[in-house]
Design a protein around this motif. Structure first.
Motif, PDB file in Angstrom:
ATOM      1  N   SER A  12       0.843  -1.200   0.000  1.00  0.00           N
ATOM      2  CA  SER A  12       0.000   0.000   0.000  1.00  0.00           C
ATOM      3  C   SER A  12       0.873   1.242   0.000  1.00  0.00           C
ATOM      4  O   SER A  12       1.803   1.353   0.805  1.00  0.00           O
ATOM      5  CB  SER A  12      -0.906   0.021   1.229  1.00  0.00           C
ATOM      6  N   GLN A  18      -4.359   9.734  -1.842  1.00  0.00           N
ATOM      7  CA  GLN A  18      -5.170   8.519  -1.780  1.00  0.00           C
ATOM      8  C   GLN A  18      -4.282   7.334  -1.447  1.00  0.00           C
ATOM      9  O   GLN A  18      -3.072   7.388  -1.595  1.00  0.00           O
ATOM     10  CB  GLN A  18      -5.836   8.238  -3.129  1.00  0.00           C
ATOM     11  N   VAL A  44      -7.821   2.002  -3.217  1.00  0.00           N
ATOM     12  CA  VAL A  44      -8.521   1.211  -2.208  1.00  0.00           C
ATOM     13  C   VAL A  44      -9.952   1.695  -2.037  1.00  0.00           C
ATOM     14  O   VAL A  44     -10.869   0.897  -1.904  1.00  0.00           O
ATOM     15  CB  VAL A  44      -7.755   1.250  -0.868  1.00  0.00           C
ATOM     16  N   VAL A  45     -10.166   3.013  -2.066  1.00  0.00           N
ATOM     17  CA  VAL A  45     -11.505   3.560  -1.831  1.00  0.00           C
ATOM     18  C   VAL A  45     -12.416   3.400  -3.043  1.00  0.00           C
ATOM     19  O   VAL A  45     -13.503   2.842  -2.954  1.00  0.00           O
ATOM     20  CB  VAL A  45     -11.424   5.051  -1.429  1.00  0.00           C
ATOM     21  N   SER A  46     -11.973   3.857  -4.212  1.00  0.00           N
ATOM     22  CA  SER A  46     -12.848   3.864  -5.387  1.00  0.00           C
ATOM     23  C   SER A  46     -12.770   2.588  -6.212  1.00  0.00           C
ATOM     24  O   SER A  46     -13.683   2.265  -6.952  1.00  0.00           O
ATOM     25  CB  SER A  46     -12.520   5.064  -6.282  1.00  0.00           C
ATOM     26  N   GLN A  97     -19.422   1.715   1.210  1.00  0.00           N
ATOM     27  CA  GLN A  97     -18.091   1.646   1.789  1.00  0.00           C
ATOM     28  C   GLN A  97     -17.622   0.203   1.936  1.00  0.00           C
ATOM     29  O   GLN A  97     -16.444  -0.091   1.785  1.00  0.00           O
ATOM     30  CB  GLN A  97     -18.062   2.321   3.164  1.00  0.00           C
ATOM     31  N   SER A 115      -8.095   0.967   8.373  1.00  0.00           N
ATOM     32  CA  SER A 115      -8.331   2.407   8.334  1.00  0.00           C
ATOM     33  C   SER A 115      -7.020   3.136   8.082  1.00  0.00           C
ATOM     34  O   SER A 115      -5.934   2.645   8.406  1.00  0.00           O
ATOM     35  CB  SER A 115      -8.977   2.880   9.639  1.00  0.00           C
ATOM     36  N   TRP A 116      -7.138   4.310   7.488  1.00  0.00           N
ATOM     37  CA  TRP A 116      -5.991   5.150   7.146  1.00  0.00           C
ATOM     38  C   TRP A 116      -6.307   6.561   7.605  1.00  0.00           C
ATOM     39  O   TRP A 116      -7.364   7.109   7.235  1.00  0.00           O
ATOM     40  CB  TRP A 116      -5.753   5.087   5.644  1.00  0.00           C
ATOM     41  N   LYS A 119      -9.787   7.128   8.960  1.00  0.00           N
ATOM     42  CA  LYS A 119     -10.942   6.882   8.092  1.00  0.00           C
ATOM     43  C   LYS A 119     -10.962   5.409   7.685  1.00  0.00           C
ATOM     44  O   LYS A 119      -9.951   4.891   7.215  1.00  0.00           O
ATOM     45  CB  LYS A 119     -10.882   7.744   6.820  1.00  0.00           C
ATOM     46  N   LEU A 121     -11.265   2.260   5.457  1.00  0.00           N
ATOM     47  CA  LEU A 121     -11.095   2.056   4.021  1.00  0.00           C
ATOM     48  C   LEU A 121     -11.824   0.819   3.527  1.00  0.00           C
ATOM     49  O   LEU A 121     -12.531   0.871   2.531  1.00  0.00           O
ATOM     50  CB  LEU A 121      -9.612   1.920   3.677  1.00  0.00           C
ATOM     51  N   GLU A 122     -11.621  -0.316   4.220  1.00  0.00           N
ATOM     52  CA  GLU A 122     -12.252  -1.540   3.751  1.00  0.00           C
ATOM     53  C   GLU A 122     -12.458  -2.510   4.904  1.00  0.00           C
ATOM     54  O   GLU A 122     -11.789  -2.448   5.922  1.00  0.00           O
ATOM     55  CB  GLU A 122     -11.438  -2.191   2.630  1.00  0.00           C
TER      56      GLU A 122
END
Length: 185
Positions: A12, A18, A44-46, A97, A115-116, A119, A121-122
């Protein structure tokens, strides 16, 4: 910071504000010029995928991800509510999410949340889950394990292919990484 020479599948990194995960990488040493690393990165998010080239040895910020143990307690509307197993605080995540993993989420299930910068993430589910078959075509005498497969709807609404001898009401083990039937429970 991490060197582009140290990229591995699953690494990562932070890029343009991002978190990106390395999906593929290839070290290239042309006959003329300097070496470079050709990568395929997934946000990772989108979930979008881009190809990017780095100079060999280029330093890139590595994303520091925190992994915490949570338990899925209940679903409220489109929100899934999780409880931190150490501080007993609640966290709400939307269906968007969580993504495709939500088809195996069951109340009381222990999961890990990455989380990052605070927030989420997954959501990482266990590699295997045991779920009850809610609906499938009835089995017929003579159906064997080496025969074909048929679709089955599980108690969470997920649909997987199971052997012909599985019937409604049975508990089966599913591999959440590739949506495949493993065994009866």
């Amino acid at each position: 910071m991490i060197s582009s020479n140290d990229f591995r599948t699953g690494t990562s990194i932070e890029l343009d504000g991002q978190v990106w995960r390395v999906v593929e990488f290839l070290h290239v040493k042309p006959g003329k010029g300097s070496a470079f690393v050709r990568t395929k990165l997934k946000a990772v998010v989108s979930g979008s995928v881009v190809e990017k080239t780095f100079r060999a040895g280029e330093m890139v910020p590595q994303a520091v991800l925190e992994k915490s143990g949570f338990q899925h307690t209940y679903k409220e509307g489109d929100d899934f509510v999780f409880m931190d197993m150490t501080s007993f605080e609640e966290m709400r995540l939307t269906a968007q999410q969580i993504g495709g993993q939500r088809k195996y989420l069951k109340e009381g299930m222990d999961v890990s949340i990455l989380s990052w910068n605070g927030k989420p993430l997954e959501v990482e589910l266990p590699n295997t889950v045991v779920l009850e078959v809610a609906q499938t075509d009835p089995g017929v005498k003579g159906d064997t394990a080496t025969g074909g497969t048929k679709p089955a709807v599980l108690e969470t609404g997920a649909q997987v292919n199971v052997p012909l001898f599985i019937s409604t009401g049975e508990r089966i083990k599913i591999d959440t990484r590739n949506d495949t039937y493993l065994s009866r429970e």
